[in-house]
Design an enzyme around this catalytic site. Structure first.
Site, PDB file in Angstrom:
ATOM      1  CB  SER A  84      -0.908   0.041   1.230  1.00  5.62           C
ATOM      2  OG  SER A  84      -1.676  -1.112   1.291  1.00  5.62           O
ATOM      3  CB  THR A 187      -1.583   5.190   4.201  1.00  6.37           C
ATOM      4  OG1 THR A 187      -2.330   5.009   3.015  1.00  6.37           O
ATOM      5  CG2 THR A 187      -0.905   6.535   4.188  1.00  6.37           C
ATOM      6  CB  THR A 205      -0.602   6.138   0.495  1.00  7.88           C
ATOM      7  OG1 THR A 205      -1.422   4.980   0.385  1.00  7.88           O
ATOM      8  CG2 THR A 205      -1.257   7.273  -0.266  1.00  7.88           C
ATOM      9  NE  ARG A 215      -9.022   7.370  -3.763  1.00  7.44           N
ATOM     10  CZ  ARG A 215      -8.339   7.160  -2.649  1.00  7.44           C
ATOM     11  NH1 ARG A 215      -7.043   6.999  -2.688  1.00  7.44           N
ATOM     12  NH2 ARG A 215      -8.961   7.117  -1.494  1.00  7.44           N
ATOM     13  CB  THR A 238      -4.026   5.415   7.965  1.00  3.92           C
ATOM     14  OG1 THR A 238      -4.019   4.286   7.083  1.00  3.92           O
ATOM     15  CG2 THR A 238      -4.481   4.969   9.339  1.00  3.92           C
ATOM     16  N   GLY A 239      -6.602   5.264   6.134  1.00  2.00           N
ATOM     17  CA  GLY A 239      -7.936   4.719   5.923  1.00  2.00           C
ATOM     18  C   GLY A 239      -8.560   5.236   4.639  1.00  2.00           C
TER      19      GLY A 239
HETATM   20  C1  SD4 Z   1      -6.052   6.714   0.583  1.00  2.89           C
HETATM   21  N1  SD4 Z   1      -5.685   7.066   2.917  1.00  2.89           N
HETATM   22  O1  SD4 Z   1      -5.491   6.828  -0.500  1.00  2.89           O
HETATM   23  C2  SD4 Z   1      -5.212   6.344   1.769  1.00  2.89           C
HETATM   24  C3  SD4 Z   1      -5.248   4.868   1.920  1.00  2.89           C
HETATM   25  C4  SD4 Z   1      -4.765   4.412   3.251  1.00  2.89           C
HETATM   26  O2  SD4 Z   1      -4.003   2.937   4.703  1.00  2.89           O
HETATM   27  O3  SD4 Z   1      -4.677   5.097   4.213  1.00  2.89           O
HETATM   28  N2  SD4 Z   1      -4.403   3.248   3.431  1.00  2.89           N
HETATM   29  O4  SD4 Z   1      -7.251   6.841   0.732  1.00  2.89           O
END
Ligand code: SD4
Length: 326
Positions: A84, A187, A205, A215, A238-239
């Site tokens: 990731s 991330t 990330t 995106r 993160t997320g």
């Molecule tokens: C995203 N926040 O591109 C990032 C993905 C992520 O842990 O955090 N992964 O949306």
């Protein structure tokens, strides 16, 4: 995941003499939110441990807090087990890996890159955007051209073995659905404060796996994936980026701390806001980390499973975050 744990365990065992606290991280993660000691480095997920170790090493060798957060996450950008972050990450729907990264210091300086291809260290390109241009953010082909002009080599555009395998599997159905705490949520966001109270943060990330081409997530957006203000504190996220962008998550945490909330209270209030503004919060994960200028820290996530690494000069520990849903 098993391989990744093995890698982290091995790399940590390699440095256990230098970092006595690391050995604790190999046991059960601790549930603890503590205050006070500086310098302090926090970073997301278990790959935060080796990243913190290198960030702390940079500080020990006289690096600035900015150097530390850059060096720290460069570790993850090269971690072949992490699908990731970096060029080994999972691709978008077209099979192309595109990277997002941001960096910021507590005096308001910041830089970021989005939708960047073929560059191994997007975080270092983000730092160049901050230091060498009048801009904050470069995207796509312009970001790639800028990186090349700054001397970053262009890497071959091919999927890592892990990403290729996962992508081929995904193509059988081509269904897009974020999965909580699985590979597409890894991330690295890192925030740090030095002994003098100067702060900096970084976030890098490959974004959500199998996203639409073009995106961009929260990670390169100042205020969403990262925000730092020496007067108050720092936060990173993160997320699922869309949920974080919508509420300016990291900025919101810093502003809540400015109004007197502790880092923990600010993270919890921000997750409550995110849950309230998200249609299906039971289907998504997001997690936040925060520190204030006193060196107190906070962490909170939508669901269990989010963890983070807390690095001090004498220790580096993996801690389980509390969460909104249990
Ligand atoms: C995203 N926040 O591109 C990032 C993905 C992520 O842990 O955090 N992964 O949306």
């Amino acid at each position: 995941m098993g391989d990744r744990r093995k890698f982290i365990k091995q790399s940590l065992l390699g440095s256990a003499i230098l970092y006595p606290g690391i050995s604790q991280a190999l046991g059960k993660p601790k549930q603890e939110i503590a205050a006070g000691e500086k310098p302090l480095i926090l970073s997301t997920w278990n790959h935060g441990l080796p990243a913190n170790a290198n960030a702390l090493d940079s500080l020990r060798n006289g690096g600035s807090i900015l150097d530390a957060v850059e060096v720290g996450v460069r570790t993850t950008e090269l971690d072949l087990d992490n699908l990731s972050v970096g060029l080994q990450g999972l691709p978008d729907r077209e099979g192309i890996v595109t990277l997002d990264a941001s960096i910021m210091t507590g005096d308001g300086a910041c830089g970021s890159v989005a939708f960047l291809r073929q560059i191994k260290h997007p975080i270092s390109v983000a730092r160049k955007v901050m230091e060498e241009t009048p801009h904050v953010m470069l995207a796509g082909e312009g970001a790639r051209q800028f990186a090349m002009a700054q001397g970053f080599p262009l890497e071959k555009e091919e999927l890592s073995p892990g990403a290729e395998k996962a992508y081929e599997e995904w193509r059988k159905t081509s269904q897009y659905k974020p999965i909580i705490n699985i590979e597409n949520h890894d991330t690295i966001g890192m925030i740090g404060i030095d002994a003098d109270g100067k702060m900096a943060g970084s976030c890098t990330t490959s974004g959500l796996a199998y996203k639409m081409h073009g995106r961009v997530g929260d990670s390169p957006i100042i205020g969403a994936g990262l925000y730092v203000d020496d007067e108050v504190g720092a936060a990173t996220a993160t997320g699922l980026g869309e949920t974080i962008i919508r509420i300016c998550g990291s900025f919101l945490i810093v502003e809540l701390m400015r109004q007197g909330r502790s880092p923990q209270e600010a993270c919890e209030e921000t997750v409550r806001r995110l849950v309230a503004k998200t249609k299906n919060p039971s289907d998504i994960q997001a997690g936040f980390l925060a520190i204030n200028k006193e060196g107190e820290m906070g962490a909170f996530a939508v669901h269990p499973g989010f963890n983070f690494a807390k690095g001090l000069l004498q220790s580096n520990d993996l801690i389980d975050s509390k969460s909104y849903f249990s």
